[in-house]
Design a protein around this motif. Structure first.
Motif, short mmCIF file in Angstrom:
data_model
loop_
_atom_site.label_atom_id
_atom_site.label_comp_id
_atom_site.label_asym_id
_atom_site.label_seq_id
_atom_site.Cartn_x
_atom_site.Cartn_y
_atom_site.Cartn_z
N THR A 100 0.85 -1.19 0.00
CA THR A 100 0.00 0.00 0.00
C THR A 100 0.88 1.23 0.00
O THR A 100 1.73 1.41 0.88
N CYS A 101 0.69 2.07 -0.99
CA CYS A 101 1.51 3.28 -1.11
C CYS A 101 0.76 4.49 -0.57
O CYS A 101 -0.47 4.58 -0.66
N GLY A 102 1.52 5.41 0.00
CA GLY A 102 0.96 6.66 0.49
C GLY A 102 1.83 7.82 0.03
O GLY A 102 2.28 7.87 -1.11
N ILE A 103 2.09 8.74 0.93
CA ILE A 103 2.86 9.95 0.61
C ILE A 103 4.35 9.63 0.60
O ILE A 103 4.88 9.02 1.53
N GLY A 104 5.03 10.04 -0.46
CA GLY A 104 6.48 9.97 -0.57
C GLY A 104 7.04 11.37 -0.72
O GLY A 104 6.32 12.36 -0.60
N PRO A 105 8.33 11.49 -1.01
CA PRO A 105 8.95 12.82 -1.09
C PRO A 105 8.83 13.50 -2.45
O PRO A 105 9.15 14.67 -2.58
N GLY A 106 8.38 12.78 -3.48
CA GLY A 106 8.47 13.29 -4.85
C GLY A 106 7.68 14.56 -5.12
O GLY A 106 8.18 15.48 -5.76
N MET A 107 6.44 14.63 -4.66
CA MET A 107 5.62 15.81 -4.96
C MET A 107 6.10 17.03 -4.18
O MET A 107 6.15 18.14 -4.73
N ALA A 108 6.45 16.85 -2.90
CA ALA A 108 6.96 17.98 -2.12
C ALA A 108 8.25 18.50 -2.75
O ALA A 108 8.47 19.72 -2.83
N PHE A 109 9.12 17.58 -3.18
CA PHE A 109 10.35 17.97 -3.87
C PHE A 109 10.04 18.81 -5.10
O PHE A 109 10.60 19.89 -5.29
N SER A 110 9.16 18.32 -5.93
CA SER A 110 8.87 18.98 -7.21
C SER A 110 8.25 20.36 -7.01
O SER A 110 8.63 21.33 -7.68
N ASN A 111 7.27 20.45 -6.12
CA ASN A 111 6.62 21.73 -5.89
C ASN A 111 7.60 22.77 -5.36
O ASN A 111 7.56 23.94 -5.75
N TRP A 112 8.50 22.35 -4.47
CA TRP A 112 9.47 23.30 -3.91
C TRP A 112 10.47 23.75 -4.98
O TRP A 112 10.79 24.94 -5.08
N GLY A 119 11.22 15.87 1.23
CA GLY A 119 11.12 16.44 -0.11
C GLY A 119 11.79 17.80 -0.19
O GLY A 119 12.49 18.10 -1.16
N ARG A 120 11.60 18.61 0.84
CA ARG A 120 12.24 19.93 0.89
C ARG A 120 13.76 19.79 0.98
O ARG A 120 14.51 20.52 0.33
N MET A 121 14.23 18.83 1.79
CA MET A 121 15.68 18.60 1.92
C MET A 121 16.28 18.14 0.60
O MET A 121 17.38 18.59 0.21
N LEU A 122 15.60 17.26 -0.09
CA LEU A 122 16.08 16.80 -1.39
C LEU A 122 16.11 17.95 -2.39
O LEU A 122 17.05 18.08 -3.18
N ALA A 123 15.09 18.79 -2.34
CA ALA A 123 15.05 19.95 -3.24
C ALA A 123 16.20 20.90 -2.95
O ALA A 123 16.86 21.40 -3.87
N ASP A 124 16.47 21.16 -1.68
CA ASP A 124 17.57 22.06 -1.32
C ASP A 124 18.90 21.50 -1.81
O ASP A 124 19.77 22.26 -2.28
N ALA A 125 19.07 20.18 -1.69
CA ALA A 125 20.32 19.57 -2.17
C ALA A 125 20.44 19.71 -3.69
O ALA A 125 21.52 20.00 -4.21
N PHE A 126 19.33 19.53 -4.39
CA PHE A 126 19.35 19.71 -5.85
C PHE A 126 19.65 21.15 -6.21
O PHE A 126 20.42 21.43 -7.14
#
Length: 281
Positions: free
Chosen positions: A88-100, A247-254
């Motif tokens: 069962t899948c739920g919330i992952g980091p991908g959408m938060a990463f992308s939006n940020w 997701g925010r942390m991944l975005a900041d690293a990118f």
């Protein structure tokens, strides 16, 4: 006849969505790979997702998702629902990463997310020539069809490798080889990789795996540390709030990798020369 009509309409809608993405100019591709915490278990308790989508993960017309059938659609949680099919899948980091990332207006154009993560998979199952590895390459290449740039791989994996001391000790070498193999096979020797140091694990050797992750020193590989982020009651998976933070942390690293490029709030979304040609297949 009525059913056939609706099937034809659905097929046409999917084709239009895919063609629209293909023709939208600049396209930035991000591969999401690893195991359950990348796939997303935020909001999942006792095998049931509560259906709550944090505001940071809401749909955005500039974010698309590559489905399991290799067609594009507007990205919505759960991103891995048809890829990590046995859980069962739920919330992952991908959408938060992308939006940020899109809030920074870096000229990325439309963001295309390529879900590849599968829960419960140790690093040996991601080795070159294996099913998961081949699936990642297949989906990455399909995402590039019609143009676009692979901007980065987002990687969160290792919980399964904490169960066995031998696997934990071999983890660093296996992970470095995985990164090198993927870059080689995608013909992108400097492809950015943003990996996550474990917040939790399934066994007693979490510290050994975390040490390996934190000590990897490869060009254009960044590590963000998930330790301390909020977990679900199972003590293994990040909660929805934890996934938003990740997701925010991944975005900041990118964004740190993108730092040499000027950040503009009004310039048209164009590909920058720094990336031009580096990640084409």
């Amino acid at each position: 006849m009525y059913s056939i009509f609706w099937l034809m309409l659905l097929a046409y809608s999917t084709l239009v969505s895919t063609e629209k993405f293909t023709n939208e100019g600049t396209k930035s591709i991000f591969i999401l790979a690893g195991q359950s915490n990348m796939s997303g278990r935020g909001g999942v308790v006792n095998g049931t997702w509560d259906g709550f989508v944090p505001p940071e993960c809401h749909p955005n017309p500039m974010i698309r998702r590559l489905r399991s059938d290799l067609t594009w659609e507007e990205a919505r949680e759960p991103l891995h629902k048809d890829v990590d099919v046995n859980r069962t899948c739920g919330i992952g980091p991908g959408m938060a990463f992308s939006n940020w990332v899109l809030q920074r207006d870096l000229g990325l154009g439309v963001v295309g997310l390529v879900p590849c993560a599968v829960g419960g998979t140790d690093i040996s199952r991601w080795s070159r020539g294996g099913r998961l590895y081949n699936q990642l390459l297949h989906r990455a290449r399909a995402a590039m069809h019609g143009g676009g740039l692979i901007r980065a791989i987002l990687w969160y994996q290792g919980e399964s490798d904490t169960e066995n001391l031998g696997d934990a000790k071999l983890y660093k070498g296996r992970l470095e080889k995985f990164f090198a193999d993927v870059r080689s096979d995608l013909k992108s020797p400097m492809l950015p990789v943003i990996q996550v140091a474990l917040a939790s694990g399934q066994g007693s050797y979490v510290d050994i795996v975390r040490k390996a992750q934190l000590e990897i020193e490869l060009p254009n590989v960044r590590c963000v540390d998930a330790k301390g982020l909020p977990l679900e009651p199972d003590g293994l998976h990040l909660s929805a709030a934890g996934q938003v933070q990740l997701g925010r942390m991944l975005a900041d690293a990118f964004l740190q990798i993108m730092a040499p490029l000027p950040v503009s709030s009004s310039a048209p979304k164009r590909a920058r020369n720094f990336f031009s040609g580096l990640f084409r297949i």
